[in-house]
Design a protein around this motif. Sequence first.
Motif, PDB file in Angstrom:
ATOM      1  N   THR A  70       0.839  -1.211   0.000  1.00 10.92           N
ATOM      2  CA  THR A  70       0.000   0.000   0.000  1.00 10.92           C
ATOM      3  C   THR A  70       0.868   1.251   0.000  1.00 10.92           C
ATOM      4  OG1 THR A  70      -1.643  -1.237   1.273  1.00 10.92           O
ATOM      5  CG2 THR A  70      -1.896   1.145   1.209  1.00 10.92           C
ATOM      6  N   LYS A  71       1.942   1.267   0.795  1.00 11.45           N
ATOM      7  CA  LYS A  71       2.835   2.434   0.806  1.00 11.45           C
ATOM      8  C   LYS A  71       3.408   2.693  -0.589  1.00 11.45           C
ATOM      9  CE  LYS A  71       5.472   1.287   4.364  1.00 11.45           C
ATOM     10  NZ  LYS A  71       6.569   1.325   5.335  1.00 11.45           N
ATOM     11  N   LEU A  72       3.805   1.623  -1.272  1.00 10.50           N
ATOM     12  CA  LEU A  72       4.358   1.782  -2.617  1.00 10.50           C
ATOM     13  C   LEU A  72       3.288   2.274  -3.587  1.00 10.50           C
ATOM     14  CD1 LEU A  72       6.987   1.339  -4.213  1.00 10.50           C
ATOM     15  CD2 LEU A  72       6.142  -0.921  -4.829  1.00 10.50           C
ATOM     16  N   ALA A  73       2.079   1.736  -3.448  1.00 12.75           N
ATOM     17  CA  ALA A  73       0.987   2.166  -4.326  1.00 12.75           C
ATOM     18  C   ALA A  73       0.664   3.637  -4.109  1.00 12.75           C
ATOM     19  CB  ALA A  73      -0.251   1.304  -4.062  1.00 12.75           C
ATOM     20  N   ILE A  74       0.625   4.078  -2.864  1.00 21.45           N
ATOM     21  CA  ILE A  74       0.335   5.491  -2.580  1.00 21.45           C
ATOM     22  C   ILE A  74       1.418   6.383  -3.164  1.00 21.45           C
ATOM     23  CG2 ILE A  74       0.169   7.177  -0.701  1.00 21.45           C
ATOM     24  CD1 ILE A  74      -1.104   4.906   0.991  1.00 21.45           C
ATOM     25  N   ALA A  75       2.695   5.954  -3.025  1.00 24.47           N
ATOM     26  CA  ALA A  75       3.801   6.736  -3.594  1.00 24.47           C
ATOM     27  C   ALA A  75       3.636   6.851  -5.107  1.00 24.47           C
ATOM     28  CB  ALA A  75       5.133   6.083  -3.251  1.00 24.47           C
ATOM     29  N   CYS A  93      -9.815   2.981  11.357  1.00 23.29           N
ATOM     30  CA  CYS A  93     -10.179   3.533  10.043  1.00 23.29           C
ATOM     31  C   CYS A  93     -11.339   4.521  10.189  1.00 23.29           C
ATOM     32  CB  CYS A  93     -10.581   2.406   9.084  1.00 23.29           C
ATOM     33  SG  CYS A  93      -9.219   1.304   8.664  1.00 23.29           S
ATOM     34  N   PHE A  94     -12.314   4.145  11.000  1.00 22.25           N
ATOM     35  CA  PHE A  94     -13.471   5.012  11.210  1.00 22.25           C
ATOM     36  C   PHE A  94     -13.030   6.358  11.797  1.00 22.25           C
ATOM     37  CE2 PHE A  94     -17.328   6.078  13.859  1.00 22.25           C
ATOM     38  CZ  PHE A  94     -18.100   6.494  12.778  1.00 22.25           C
ATOM     39  N   CYS A  95     -12.097   6.293  12.747  1.00 23.72           N
ATOM     40  CA  CYS A  95     -11.588   7.517  13.382  1.00 23.72           C
ATOM     41  C   CYS A  95     -10.889   8.401  12.347  1.00 23.72           C
ATOM     42  CB  CYS A  95     -10.621   7.133  14.506  1.00 23.72           C
ATOM     43  SG  CYS A  95     -10.166   8.488  15.566  1.00 23.72           S
ATOM     44  N   LYS A  96     -10.105   7.789  11.466  1.00 22.08           N
ATOM     45  CA  LYS A  96      -9.391   8.562  10.441  1.00 22.08           C
ATOM     46  C   LYS A  96     -10.376   9.210   9.461  1.00 22.08           C
ATOM     47  CE  LYS A  96      -4.966   7.790  11.348  1.00 22.08           C
ATOM     48  NZ  LYS A  96      -5.095   7.354  12.720  1.00 22.08           N
ATOM     49  N   ILE A  97     -11.473   8.502   9.110  1.00 23.08           N
ATOM     50  CA  ILE A  97     -12.462   9.084   8.185  1.00 23.08           C
ATOM     51  C   ILE A  97     -13.103  10.314   8.814  1.00 23.08           C
ATOM     52  CG2 ILE A  97     -14.647   8.672   6.976  1.00 23.08           C
ATOM     53  CD1 ILE A  97     -13.805   5.651   7.025  1.00 23.08           C
ATOM     54  N   ALA A 154      -2.443   8.589   4.806  1.00 21.22           N
ATOM     55  CA  ALA A 154      -1.783   9.396   3.768  1.00 21.22           C
ATOM     56  C   ALA A 154      -2.674  10.556   3.348  1.00 21.22           C
ATOM     57  CB  ALA A 154      -1.436   8.515   2.578  1.00 21.22           C
ATOM     58  N   LEU A 155      -3.965  10.284   3.148  1.00 22.11           N
ATOM     59  CA  LEU A 155      -4.892  11.342   2.745  1.00 22.11           C
ATOM     60  C   LEU A 155      -5.045  12.388   3.854  1.00 22.11           C
ATOM     61  CD1 LEU A 155      -7.628   9.130   1.035  1.00 22.11           C
ATOM     62  CD2 LEU A 155      -6.080  10.712  -0.102  1.00 22.11           C
ATOM     63  N   LEU A 156      -5.133  11.926   5.101  1.00 21.40           N
ATOM     64  CA  LEU A 156      -5.282  12.859   6.220  1.00 21.40           C
ATOM     65  C   LEU A 156      -4.061  13.772   6.327  1.00 21.40           C
ATOM     66  CD1 LEU A 156      -6.838  13.810   8.719  1.00 21.40           C
ATOM     67  CD2 LEU A 156      -5.736  11.987  10.027  1.00 21.40           C
TER      68      LEU A 156
END
Length: 1948
Positions: free
Chosen positions: A1518-1523, A1599-1603, A1561-1563
Amino acid sequence: MGVKKKKEMQVTALTICHQDLETLRSLADVEGKNLASLLLHCVQLTDGVSQIHCVKQIVPLLEKADKNGACDPSIRSCLDILAGIYLSLSLKNPLKKVLASSLNGLPEFFLTEAVQSFTSRLQEELSTTDVYSYRKVIDNISCCMENFDVGRAGVSNLLKNVLHFMQKSLTEISEENRKFAGNHIVQTQLMNDLSVGTRVSVMLVQKIQDFQTLHVRISSSPTWQSMCGLLSIFTKFLIDDHLLQTIQSTSGLAVILFIKAMFHPPEEIPDLISSLLLRSVDCTSIPDWFLNCCRSLCCADVSQSTLLFLCQGTLTMLDWQNGRMGPSGEALLLNIVHVLFTLSSQIKESTLELFFSRILASWTNSAIHVLESSSPSLKNSLNGNSSIVGKLLEYVYTHWEHPLDALRHQTKIIFRNVLQIHQLTKEKSDSEASGLAADRFICELTESLLRLEWHVKGKYMCLGCLVDYTGIGHILALAKTIPSQILEVMGDQSLVPYASDLLETMFRSHKSHLKSQAVDSTWIDEWHETWVSPLLFILCEGNLDQKSYVIDYYLPKLLNCSPESLSYMVKILQSSADAKSGSYNSTGALGALMACLRAARAHGHLRSATDVWRNLVSSARIKQGLIHQHCQVRIDTLGLLCESNRSTEIVSTEEMQWIQFFIAYNLNSQSPGVRQQICSLLKKLFCRIQESSQVLYKLEQSRSKHEPENELSKQHPSVSLQQYKNFMSSICNSLFEALFPGSSYPTRFSALTILGSVAEVFPVPEGQVQTVYQLSHDIDVGRFQTLMECFTSTFEEVKILAFDLLMKLPKTVVQFQDSEKLQGLFQAALELSTSTKPYDCVTASYLLNFLIWQNALPSSLSAYLQTQQAACGDGDTSAIVVERNTLMVIKCLLENLEEEISQAENSLLQAAASFPLYGRAHCITGALQRLSLNSLQLVSEWRPVVEKLLLVSYRLSAVVSPVIQSSSPEGLIPMDTDSESASRLQMILSEIQPRDTNDYFNQAKILKERDSFDLEDLNASVLDIGASAEIKGSKERKTCDVTAQMVLVCCWRSMKEVALLLGTLCQLLPMQSTPEPLSGLLTVEQVKEIGDYFKQHLLQSRHRGAFELAYTGFVKLTEILNRCPNVSLQKLPEHWLWNVLEEIKCSDPSSKLCATRRSAGLPFYIQALLASEPKKGKMDLLKITMKELISLAGPTDDSQSTVPQVHALNILRALFRDTRLGENIIPYVADGAKAAILGFTSPVWAVRNSSTLLFSTLITRIFGVKRGKDELSKKNRMTGSEFFSRFPELYPFLLQQLEAVANTVDSDAGELNRHPSMFLLLLVLGRLYPSPMDGTYSTLSMAPFIPFIMRCGHSPVYRSREMAARALVPFVMVDEIPNTIRTLLAKLPNSTDQCFRQNHIHGTLLQVFHLLQASSDSKYRLNTYFQQELADVAVCTRAKLWLAERQNPCLVTRAVYIDILFLLTRCLDKPTKGNQPALEHLGFWGDIRRIISRSELMTGFPYTFTVPGLPQYLQSLTKLAIAAVWAVEAQAGEQARDIPISFSQLLESSFPEVRLLTLEALLERFSTAASGLGEKGLPLWNMRGTFLMLAMKENHPECFCKILKILHRMDPSEWLPETEHCIHLTPKEFLIWTMDIASNERSEIQSVALRLASKVIAHCMQTCEETRDSMVPTLKQWVRLVASSCGEHLPTESRLAAAEALTSTTPFLLTSPDPVLELQDTLALWRCVLTLLQSEEQAVRDAATETVATAMSQENTCQSTEFAFCQVDASIALTLALAVLCDLLQQWDKLAPGLPVLLGWLLGEGEDFVVHVESTHQVEDYLFEKAEINFWAETLTFVKYLYKHLSHLLSKSSWCPLSPESLRHLHRTASEQCHLLSQLFRELPPTAEFLKTVEFTRLRIQEERTLACLRLLAFLEGKEREDTLVLSASDSVAETNPFTLARTEAAC
């Protein structure tokens, strides 16, 4: 800041013998004008200072005699007597120097006579035969040689005799020293004599001219024989390692000096000394006398210390100037340095290390002298590229972080000298022709230093030397931002002094450089930009520590260098102060401004106070600074007012007003550092007032005589003095008012400390001295009672401060008039001393001490004195009164304690529950500690008391020791209620109490509820036994519960008090060696008994609290014994040590030593014995003990006898942790580490456990205490070269162990083969880190470790593979990293290989990853060559790409390979020479996109969570995909690319790991965009629907907290309208859903949901005015939610969320001109704000303060206070909030309905006073408080502010009075409470403030609230006299408590 009184000189008067006195009397003339008369008068004086004046008249008198030409025989006699006087005076007597100075000025006519007199007198001295008188003669010889011509001439005349005497005295003293081996007190004196004698011998040879021709003398002459004898003695001293090293060092100087004086020809001396140092002496070619004297130096086995001190002597005593010794001297210089380099790796002792560093620095100085005129070959040997300079730099790099400051300082000298050596080796033509840039050595040195991390202290030192050598220009060219870089590290206290010194060196150099080149004044702008601008940024934006250190260290230096920069700084800060006012975590421009002005004023850069206020800063700014939210701003502003470089500067009226304003709001500071600074600054102000008042008094006197023309002050001095008096009185009033009932600990601490300063600075005047203020004048009965009540505080600091303050007051102030009151206080103290609450006995101790010292004891106590005459005699002084009182109290306590011990011997339960014994003992110790026990007068009365104290202590210890010495002391009272449990307990008790004899422990007791039982008849067979014990005490009956905790606390605290009492007795009482003398109070036998007691309890106690405190007492005893002149006592510690070591070694099964609990008190016992050994000696006990322990701690063949090994490991751990042993323990670290690592391989668990603990301690000892959150922070690491240079023995050991470990890992069979020590080895190696300074000159190469560490990476244990990867990094040089990575990658299998091991692949990949990470963190990253190297690594990585794809079945190795790819994308993110980044150029992104598109993220997962490594693989992928997504987004503007995967796809993953990483990453992007730091146009807004839908269905909490956080970060106007379309909820429904979440979920989600709901509400209120009314029900729910989130019991996060919610809605709900909510709800929200402002958490208060700041800044409220738009502190925010609220009530016209609510707050409605009242009748006697306690909030402060604002509101408002019905409820409640309080006060005991403190305080607080409410109600009802009701209501209270009424007015 006050002027210190000059210390009066103490001079011992001179005396002469009777014969000389008679001679003077016979020679004195009648007129008294001759020399004999003068001397006679001088001798008859008793004052040494007067004698000095007399001696100074000798020379003028003799000059007159010389003019007359008379040679009076009497003068000869007088000169002879003067010589005798001189020699009789002690070395340090100032008369000796004055007399020598006078005799130096004798007329030439008398010089010959004086020399003859001195010669004859000195000859008499030299005939002394007493060994202990030699020192005085040696001192006299020394004084004669020091600047005393007559004395030197006398010594020259007697040279033969003097040398003979020196030989004889040194021989005999040395022999005497051998006789007294073991008696360190005598030995210390004798060794000191040897050292002085050696120094004097050296002085003789250096200062007597005859030695220049000594070599031509015949060998039979006495002088020559004495010289040979002395040389022989010094040689023996030099090789004798039992002598102090200072003696050896001086002997080394003496040996070389004597050789230089005696050897002929002098040209051969360098060769001779070279042969000595190289141990290659040819005995056939040297003279016989030399061989006879120095034979031991000619042999091959000379010790390291001998060689070292020979080198020192050679460098110090030979003449190195201008190469006078020729080529042989140059060869000797090189030989010395080679010998030194050889010794550097062999020396272990810290003292020798220090000597070595000084000698090496001395060598560099000698090299500089030789190079000034040396041969080209020497210059070639010492240039910058030579091996010698390389090794010198290596030494600097490996020792510049050494723990010893002195050694670090020597490395600085060596480095500076190396630069000078390099300069001298360069040819002049070269240095002139080529500039600095061409000097390759300097350039490389500078660059390598700049590449170092800033946590290395040596970097600052070396850069400073380089700046001095090259100037600043070269460094600024290489690193332009270096000032900012250095300022950044100034938050670390350990680095601050180094950083500030370097900055000062740099900016001074830069200023002089710019000034020298400038043609006009514009150069200052560049200087300001370079040095001042970074400073201002730190002052405005830096963290608290950083800013405070910059202010203290850097700012004053900058202003001293450039005072004119102040106006520049102020100008910039003034312009930005409004824009950047600061906050709780930032000081802003206002803080920076105050800091600059404070530093400028304190250092004298502001001419006077008026300049500060009038021209530079406004009054409003000062007030803002005094109550600023950031504590540093408040401190700086206060410092600006208090500090001044002139101690007599007048304090202005304005300053006094500001100080009063400051004190009103700043006493209650939670930070100890802030409190300390406040108190210190105010003390400086008081000193200024005191000293300036003295000036004003003098000025007033002079003005009364005549009016002066020059005015010191603008007003008459008497006016200023009266202002001072009024100001001080006002300050003290405020401070006493701050000691109200329920005031917090910080408030009391601050108030009492400041009052103590006032009492200290303004003492009671003596004689003619005038003082402007006296604290005693402002103390009445009420304030005296207030100070007494401070004794009841649970904080001992408050008790101490109150006691000290009371002791500073005059006796007249604190006189007791009431004998009943006295009796009550004394009785209260006795009751408190038996309380079960531990802090009560401390209160009792202070109370008793106060009564003792104030002579206020009840008359009934006098019966305890035997000698009434001593008590009542006419010659009573304060000292004997205190002694008498102490004796009476101790006897009284002792009598009670004996009685209670007798009861405890029958039943320990009864003692624990009703009269724990430790309180009495504590009070006895407290009374003794305050008495000067070495000067007692009532000795005959004390002796039996001391004897009884010892016996009672032993009895008390015997009662409680069975619990403390049991194997399980923590729960030794059985509380079970059934017979089965009781039988089990019986068995347990028999196991854990094998040696206990107390009857109580023989039977288990069965307890049954509700039935009482008699403690004297406990039987396990009787089942009917209850838990409630009715205990019959001697004075009362009370029912109480006995818990195991009570029993344990009673026992261990009793042991503690016994230990402290015995420690006090042996520390403070004089000891007698025989029974005869009457002055002593302790006999030798008693001291031995005390020692045996401590030994028994330290070696047998099991409870840590007990043996730790026994250790405290034992340390006091051992320190006394080591200083004791009695030899038998002095040897006791050594005797005890040998005994316990023997007991450890014998491993006897019957031994009572505890082998569990980390050997219990045994390590403490040995620690105490070793730590008290004198540090200035040879530390022989430590050396022998460490040798024994290390041999015991090593592995043993006998597995049955592991107990000694366990003990040894545990003791070693304690010794390595003991900071008092300091550097003396360091030589044993390597052996300790070996023992710990080898012990880890033991099959016995106990050995492994102790080894682990020892290893942990050694890691801390080697690498330092953890100073950061990062476990492997470089602050707690060291370079490999430094580590192995400090512990060279560990190099072969670790290498050998690592090889053994590596061999076990690589097993062909593939079985799981774990080596126990792998973990420890890799842990040590992982603590090392590479340094650019690591050179090639060290013999300890790091390369051999690399292959073994790589092989450890093949371990089957995952954690071991990780540690091996980390450990590899420091062993690979930075420039070798790419090659090593390529080598490792080449070892990986290809996709076609059939057989490979995933463990091996994983270990190799981890090593690649960590090496790559190290290179990415290094400063090489910007290097183009390094980028190319990494590009080559990327190519190699692509060759093994199959490991990241599905061809590789192992998810763990796939994950690590993907991590490597991700790291490469970060390392290669810079473009190379072309325009295209390396990643694109290599096609790297294409590979990554292909991996992602073929991965399970796109195709789905066929796995479940049972597959090993799946979560790790998902996260890496996931880290590589986000990069990859961010990379495509960043290039979207240039060219369209195919996105391999979208965020929406990632968020739809079924795995929470993927979603969580994506959301994080989005946050992060949203956060940076919101703060203005990131890109503005984020292509993420189209995902709002995705976020909303995900919020509805997400069930993973994180995840809910981050959203929710993302939604909170986004603007509601962009996503709120879409809720209906996306999730089918209207905005209102979404709000309700959010509030439901906030009501039901756990704390973090609840906090985020509350913030989100509040933001939505604020948005709706701002945008939808027409729907406001429809939202009221929803808002009511929100109000309830906020109110429920403000409780003190809730987590901090919940309360912070509530504060943020209130802040965001303040303009719409709290301060809106048209309130939306009902008044009740609005006031509920304001109540929440007030509650949060009184929270104990600083963060919560700061957040609530933001709410108040927002409320004050609205258009309709900004006029309510004078602090609108200011950042204020919570303490003043509380009163400001109430001011705004009262103003709003008027604006809303809601005063009538709002006032009853506010009066209810005042009265405390809803705070369950009735419950508190009931609890006063049913107090459960808990041992420790268990409830939540707020140590910051002060109820009466809130009441005071609310009362003040309500009074103000009611007095100024024009509103119709309320009807009586509306206030009837409140009036009734207040009246009922008033009568109830009156009744409760009557029920309390007479001294309730001491005996029932909690209840008494609670009633007092409620009384103040009730009276305040009644006063306002009386005003509302229109009473003509408002106080009538108040007084009548409090009459009954005043009857029971006379001190209550006095405080009513102050509190309200």
